[in-house]
Design a protein around this motif. Structure first.
Motif, PDB file in Angstrom:
ATOM      1  N   CYS A 107      -9.321 -40.615   5.205  1.00  0.00           N
ATOM      2  CA  CYS A 107     -10.330 -39.622   5.570  1.00  0.00           C
ATOM      3  C   CYS A 107      -9.715 -38.263   5.295  1.00  0.00           C
ATOM      4  O   CYS A 107      -8.685 -37.913   5.869  1.00  0.00           O
ATOM      5  CB  CYS A 107     -10.721 -39.728   7.034  1.00  0.00           C
ATOM      6  SG  CYS A 107     -11.776 -38.336   7.525  1.00  0.00           S
ATOM      7  N   CYS A 156     -13.389 -39.627  12.988  1.00  0.00           N
ATOM      8  CA  CYS A 156     -13.750 -38.249  13.388  1.00  0.00           C
ATOM      9  C   CYS A 156     -15.236 -37.970  13.203  1.00  0.00           C
ATOM     10  O   CYS A 156     -15.706 -36.888  13.559  1.00  0.00           O
ATOM     11  CB  CYS A 156     -12.921 -37.240  12.604  1.00  0.00           C
ATOM     12  SG  CYS A 156     -13.330 -37.156  10.852  1.00  0.00           S
ATOM     13  N   CYS A 209     -16.882 -40.608   8.458  1.00  0.00           N
ATOM     14  CA  CYS A 209     -15.623 -41.204   8.911  1.00  0.00           C
ATOM     15  C   CYS A 209     -15.833 -41.909  10.257  1.00  0.00           C
ATOM     16  O   CYS A 209     -16.383 -41.315  11.182  1.00  0.00           O
ATOM     17  CB  CYS A 209     -14.568 -40.112   9.037  1.00  0.00           C
ATOM     18  SG  CYS A 209     -13.057 -40.698   9.812  1.00  0.00           S
ATOM     19  N   ALA A 244     -10.883 -35.511   6.116  1.00  0.00           N
ATOM     20  CA  ALA A 244     -11.157 -34.565   7.204  1.00  0.00           C
ATOM     21  C   ALA A 244     -10.109 -34.689   8.309  1.00  0.00           C
ATOM     22  O   ALA A 244      -9.588 -33.701   8.803  1.00  0.00           O
ATOM     23  CB  ALA A 244     -12.560 -34.791   7.749  1.00  0.00           C
ATOM     24  N   CYS A 245      -9.791 -35.935   8.721  1.00  0.00           N
ATOM     25  CA  CYS A 245      -8.863 -36.097   9.845  1.00  0.00           C
ATOM     26  C   CYS A 245      -7.567 -36.797   9.448  1.00  0.00           C
ATOM     27  O   CYS A 245      -6.692 -36.998  10.291  1.00  0.00           O
ATOM     28  CB  CYS A 245      -9.539 -36.877  10.981  1.00  0.00           C
ATOM     29  SG  CYS A 245      -9.807 -38.623  10.607  1.00  0.00           S
TER      30      CYS A 245
END
Ligand SMILES: [Zn+2]
Length: 216
Positions: free
Chosen positions: A189, A151, A148, A191-192
């Motif tokens: 993303c 992040c 990403c 993840a973030c």
């Protein structure tokens, strides 16, 4: 009027379709499943989007909002068209699109219609069915192998099973006539929870690639 009746019932009657299902033994099979009428499914999608049902995890919430935007847009158009047809037939529209469309069909039987009139309505109703099916189908997804750009994560935790997966970047998109709907596609993303249009993400990744080359 058989074609027109078919086109109406395609939207207002339950349909059977093949669905890939996994049983408790983990065996996948194609099952014949009865599904709610398309107009009922469409109305349910609107209601759930209006109710703002909470979903856990960025990717789930993201899928929901994509469906809602498309469903709302289509439903407003389809709903107002059905109401207008009902008024043409001197019928008072209800709050139920399927009931209204069925009532409209019965009312049209009172008068003779030209072949062009029937052809146009069959075509319109069939295009609604195709669009609703497309809209209610889960969006397709394509993973990106890069980390990403925001992040810098190379992996993410799935809220569905609590496991860790590689490749947090994903683009969700829908196909219309086998072409990617770029306006509808969003990159995320996992993840973030940062989001981009696919073009913005490509630009970010390219810029990141250039910076990395400059450092090396
Ligand atoms: Zn990220």
């Amino acid at each position: 009027m058989t074609d027109l009746l078919d086109a109406v019932q395609n939207l207002t009657r339950p349909t059977r379709s093949k669905v890939l299902q996994t049983n408790t033994a983990g065996i996948q099979c194609l099952s014949d499943v009865e599904q709610l009428p398309l107009l009922v499914q469409l109305e349910a999608a609107i209601k759930s989007s209006m109710g703002g049902a909470s979903t856990s995890g960025a990717s789930l919430a993201f899928e929901g909002s994509m469906l809602n935007t498309a469903a709302l847009f289509e439903a407003v158009k389809i709903g107002s068209q059905i109401k207008s047809w009902c008024r043409d037939q001197k019928l008072l529209p209800t709050k139920n699109m399927g009931t209204d469309l069925d009532a409209w069909y019965v009312a049209t039987l009172r008068t003779e219609h030209a072949t062009e009139w029937e052809t146009w309505h069959v075509k319109t109703l069939s295009s609604w069915a195709a669009r609703i099916r497309n809209m209610l189908a889960p969006p397709r997804e394509r993973e990106h192998p890069e980390a990403c750009p925001v992040c810098l994560s190379g992996d993410w935790w799935s809220p569905r099973d609590g496991l860790r997966y590689l490749h947090p970047l994903v683009t969700y998109y829908r196909l219309d006539d086998e072409e990617m709907l770029v306006d509808n596609a969003r990159s995320l993303c996992r993840a973030c929870a940062a989001t981009w249009s696919p073009r913005e993400l490509a630009f970010e990744l390219e810029a990141k690639g250039r910076n990395t080359e400059a450092i090396m």
